[in-house]
Write an enzyme that holds these catalytic residues in place. Structure first.
Site, PDB file in Angstrom:
ATOM      1  CG  ASP A 104     -57.885 -42.627 -32.790  1.00 54.05           C
ATOM      2  OD1 ASP A 104     -57.324 -41.859 -31.758  1.00 54.05           O
ATOM      3  OD2 ASP A 104     -58.280 -43.840 -32.465  1.00 54.05           O
ATOM      4  NE  ARG A 105     -54.635 -47.600 -31.800  1.00 57.23           N
ATOM      5  CZ  ARG A 105     -53.299 -47.848 -30.988  1.00 57.23           C
ATOM      6  NH1 ARG A 105     -53.029 -46.521 -30.423  1.00 57.23           N
ATOM      7  NH2 ARG A 105     -52.705 -48.846 -30.912  1.00 57.23           N
ATOM      8  CG  HIS A 149     -56.250 -43.850 -24.088  1.00 56.98           C
ATOM      9  ND1 HIS A 149     -55.888 -42.447 -24.096  1.00 56.98           N
ATOM     10  CD2 HIS A 149     -56.303 -44.322 -25.214  1.00 56.98           C
ATOM     11  CE1 HIS A 149     -55.803 -42.208 -25.401  1.00 56.98           C
ATOM     12  NE2 HIS A 149     -55.844 -43.322 -26.130  1.00 56.98           N
ATOM     13  CD1 TRP A 150     -52.862 -44.291 -26.549  1.00 60.53           C
ATOM     14  CD2 TRP A 150     -50.801 -44.414 -27.303  1.00 60.53           C
ATOM     15  NE1 TRP A 150     -52.504 -43.697 -27.934  1.00 60.53           N
ATOM     16  CE2 TRP A 150     -51.315 -43.898 -28.459  1.00 60.53           C
ATOM     17  CE3 TRP A 150     -49.293 -44.769 -27.398  1.00 60.53           C
ATOM     18  CZ2 TRP A 150     -50.953 -43.610 -29.311  1.00 60.53           C
ATOM     19  CZ3 TRP A 150     -48.673 -44.375 -28.847  1.00 60.53           C
ATOM     20  CH2 TRP A 150     -49.391 -43.931 -29.675  1.00 60.53           C
ATOM     21  CE1 TYR A 204     -54.892 -46.512 -27.734  1.00 62.97           C
ATOM     22  CE2 TYR A 204     -56.713 -48.153 -28.403  1.00 62.97           C
ATOM     23  CZ  TYR A 204     -56.294 -46.870 -28.340  1.00 62.97           C
ATOM     24  OH  TYR A 204     -57.005 -45.687 -28.618  1.00 62.97           O
ATOM     25  CG  HIS A 266     -59.821 -37.452 -31.605  1.00 72.31           C
ATOM     26  ND1 HIS A 266     -58.776 -37.385 -32.000  1.00 72.31           N
ATOM     27  CD2 HIS A 266     -60.291 -38.720 -31.496  1.00 72.31           C
ATOM     28  CE1 HIS A 266     -58.307 -38.695 -32.329  1.00 72.31           C
ATOM     29  NE2 HIS A 266     -59.297 -39.413 -31.876  1.00 72.31           N
TER      30      HIS A 266
END
Length: 295
Positions: A104-105, A149-150, A204, A266
């Site tokens: 993910d991030r 959400h980004w 973000y 996820h």
């Protein structure tokens, strides 16, 4: 959690990282995603530690790591800054080089570490993500509907922190049944800290600013990832729906890309730890990853 591992806080220059490390053998750094902490790896790390020195930090801003002051350009939470933390952590632990795996991030931090510090990264694992610049260049209505959400977390006109802090449990979700009781408690402490929530939003905001700019500059300059790359995606997530063959995107960035899917949602490290550990172990050992193509 993490039997036989050491938990400590390590200074890496501008920040202090909370780090769990253990095992023996060639080092591998495991980087979590949003909104997790390093505890997301608690089922995977011990499996890898039989053959590797496994290093699991909280990214800056997340969990128990430092939350540096944000700046107008959001560079304090850029992936370039976080990649610098990874390299400084390797220095502090005495490892000249290591494999770096991110989810993910964390996959953006892992990629940036491989691009900015190619002499320090032996192998790169990127899980459930494509480069930020590529994702934003391909952004369409479907992406905006699924990954809205980004942009909510990244904008400043009506900062997201006030909404999230009103009820962090409802916003972030998660459960002890899926995550494990100790990992869930660790995660819940983090999401109930307004300073952590702000730092995660800054992550973000950096994604929409300096991180995209760094990716775009690398593409324009023709820079590529020199080490072997493993891209793995969750079968019950939306990588394939959004990109068709997301591995093809990574092949535009590196010559040696292996691709495989994981039968999970996820959060693959929590939902399919044995499968993920087996895939990573094979890749880290230099063997060919089982190749799976969508469609």
């Amino acid at each position: 959690m993490f039997p036989g591992f050491t938990l400590e806080h390590i200074d890496v220059g501008p920040v202090r990282l909370r780090v769990r490390h253990g095992g023996s053998g060639p080092p591998v750094v495991l980087l979590h995603g949003h909104p997790r902490t390093h505890a997301t790896w608690h089922r995977v790390a011990p499996l890898l530690a039989t053959r590797h020195t496994v290093i699991c930090p909280d990214l800056r801003g997340y969990g128990g790591s430092s939350k540096p002051p944000s700046d107008p350009a959001h560079t304090a939470y850029s992936k370039r800054a976080m990649a610098g933390d990874v390299v400084a952590l390797l220095d502090a632990l005495g490892h000249p080089r290591a494999a770096v795996v991110g989810h993910d991030r964390g996959c953006y931090v892992a990629m940036r570490t491989a691009l900015d510090h190619p002499d320090r990264v032996t192998r790169l694992g990127v899980l459930d993500g494509v480069p930020i610049g590529e994702a934003l260049a391909r952004c369409d209505a479907r992406f905006a509907a699924r990954w809205w959400h980004w942009f909510f977390l990244g904008q400043l006109a009506k900062p997201a922190e006030r909404v999230i802090n009103a009820d962090p449990d409802a916003w972030y979700g998660g459960s002890p049944e899926v995550m494990g009781a100790e990992a869930y408690a660790d995660y819940r402490r983090a999401i109930h800290d307004p300073a952590t929530v702000h730092a995660m939003c800054e992550d973000y905001r950096a994604g929409l600013g300096p991180d995209r700019a760094a990716d775009d500059a690398d593409r324009a300059a023709g820079r590529r990832i020199g080490c072997p790359v493993l891209f793995a995606w969750s079968e019950r997530d939306d990588m394939v729906d959004l990109y068709g063959d997301p591995a093809a995107i990574w092949r535009d960035w590196a010559d040696d890309v292996r691709a495989a899917s994981i039968p999970s949602g996820h959060h693959m490290a929590e939902e399919a730890p044995a499968e993920l550990a087996a895939l990573l172990g094979d890749f880290l050992a230099g063997g060919p990853a089982a190749v799976s193509r969508p469609g």
